[in-house]
Design a protein around this motif. Structure first.
Motif, PDB file in Angstrom:
ATOM      1  N   LEU A  78       0.685  -1.260  -0.033  1.00  0.00           N
ATOM      2  CA  LEU A  78      -0.033  -0.019  -0.076  1.00  0.00           C
ATOM      3  C   LEU A  78       0.825   1.108  -0.030  1.00  0.00           C
ATOM      4  N   GLY A  79       1.940   1.170   0.663  1.00  0.00           N
ATOM      5  CA  GLY A  79       2.941   2.252   0.573  1.00  0.00           C
ATOM      6  C   GLY A  79       3.309   2.736  -0.688  1.00  0.00           C
ATOM      7  N   MET A  80       3.735   1.720  -1.525  1.00  0.00           N
ATOM      8  CA  MET A  80       3.854   1.950  -3.228  1.00  0.00           C
ATOM      9  C   MET A  80       2.533   2.610  -3.743  1.00  0.00           C
ATOM     10  N   GLN A  81       1.644   1.811  -3.567  1.00  0.00           N
ATOM     11  CA  GLN A  81       0.345   2.427  -4.134  1.00  0.00           C
ATOM     12  C   GLN A  81       0.054   3.975  -3.563  1.00  0.00           C
ATOM     13  N   LEU A  82       0.303   4.502  -2.720  1.00  0.00           N
ATOM     14  CA  LEU A  82       0.062   5.772  -2.160  1.00  0.00           C
ATOM     15  C   LEU A  82       0.895   6.816  -2.699  1.00  0.00           C
ATOM     16  N   MET A  83       1.969   6.305  -3.122  1.00  0.00           N
ATOM     17  CA  MET A  83       3.027   7.057  -3.860  1.00  0.00           C
ATOM     18  C   MET A  83       2.667   7.369  -5.353  1.00  0.00           C
ATOM     19  N   CYS A  84       1.695   6.789  -5.764  1.00  0.00           N
ATOM     20  CA  CYS A  84       1.061   6.848  -7.097  1.00  0.00           C
ATOM     21  C   CYS A  84       0.033   8.078  -6.963  1.00  0.00           C
ATOM     22  N   ASN A  85      -0.357   8.608  -8.231  1.00  0.00           N
ATOM     23  CA  ASN A  85      -1.272   9.551  -8.350  1.00  0.00           C
ATOM     24  C   ASN A  85      -2.566   9.596  -7.564  1.00  0.00           C
ATOM     25  N   GLY A  86      -2.893   8.523  -7.755  1.00  0.00           N
ATOM     26  CA  GLY A  86      -4.141   7.985  -6.899  1.00  0.00           C
ATOM     27  C   GLY A  86      -4.741   6.723  -7.071  1.00  0.00           C
ATOM     28  N   LEU A  95       0.239  10.617  -3.288  1.00  0.00           N
ATOM     29  CA  LEU A  95       1.350  11.407  -3.277  1.00  0.00           C
ATOM     30  C   LEU A  95       1.759  11.974  -4.513  1.00  0.00           C
ATOM     31  N   GLY A  96       1.589  11.726  -5.737  1.00  0.00           N
ATOM     32  CA  GLY A  96       1.860  11.764  -7.090  1.00  0.00           C
ATOM     33  C   GLY A  96       3.263  11.798  -7.582  1.00  0.00           C
ATOM     34  N   ILE A  97       4.105  10.746  -6.755  1.00  0.00           N
ATOM     35  CA  ILE A  97       5.467  10.704  -7.071  1.00  0.00           C
ATOM     36  C   ILE A  97       5.502   9.961  -8.371  1.00  0.00           C
ATOM     37  N   PHE A  98       5.031   8.702  -8.326  1.00  0.00           N
ATOM     38  CA  PHE A  98       4.791   7.872  -9.697  1.00  0.00           C
ATOM     39  C   PHE A  98       3.487   8.309 -10.419  1.00  0.00           C
TER      40      PHE A  98
END
Length: 197
Positions: A78-86, A95-98
């Protein structure tokens, strides 16, 4: 080396801490901005539901801190998924990183009917990052109902109904959909590679 596991109330943090310990390092649990910023390596875990996890990040202002970190950061599951746009889970802004949006698996896939969530071992392929230095394609452990589609930041992929991102990288940010801390010696080597970055 100072290793911090972000403790924001939505992570499987003890198993990650033990996995780091087995590699000969101590990891500290913290949600303190100064401690996180001063770490050599940061691990961003996550287990549970995306919108409630993002709510916890916003409450502690970690949603502002994490995208601005400059040291190596590893998001897990989930940490990776939260680093995505949505994410489609809870219609959550990430967080909009990926630069990719997380999708929900649906039972009818191009390869037939699949069970959701995907639980268990799956082969990781098309490795393309220092995170996999010295490693061949192998099996990793996953538990998830949502996935990041293939994108320009994909550095490894799995197939479960669809081809999807098993790992992502942009600059100093890395993410794995699988759990390296539960993926045996192979996962331990990935963690070792991350700590060596």
């Amino acid at each position: 080396m100072k290793i911090v596991i972000i403790n924001y109330g939505a992570g499987n943090i003890q198993s990650i801490k033990f996995a780091i310990k087995r590699l000969g390092y101590d990891a500290f649990l913290s949600n303190d901005a100064d401690e996180i910023q001063n770490a050599d390596k940061v691990i961003f875990p996550g287990v549970g539901e995306a919108s409630s996890a993002m709510k916890k990040l916003r409450e502690s202002q970690l949603d502002q801190l994490i995208p601005n970190l400059t040291q190596p950061v590893l998001g897990i599951c989930l940490g990776m998924q939260l680093m995505c746009n949505g994410s489609e889970e809870g219609n959550t802004n990430g967080l909009g990183i990926f630069d990719v949006d997380v999708k929900r698996f649906v039972p009818q896939s191009p390869t037939g009917t699949i069970k959701i969530p995907q639980i268990g071992w799956n082969k990781i392929e098309h490795l393309g990052s220092d995170l996999f230095m010295g490693l061949q394609e192998d099996y990793v452990y996953l538990v998830h109902s949502f996935y990041a589609p293939l994108c320009k930041e994909t550095i490894a992929q799995c197939t479960y109904g669809w081809d999807y991102s098993a790992a992502l990288q942009k600059d100093n940010f890395y993410g794995t959909q699988f759990h390296p801390e539960k993926s045996g010696d192979y996962g331990a080597n990935i963690l070792r590679n991350f700590l060596a970055l």
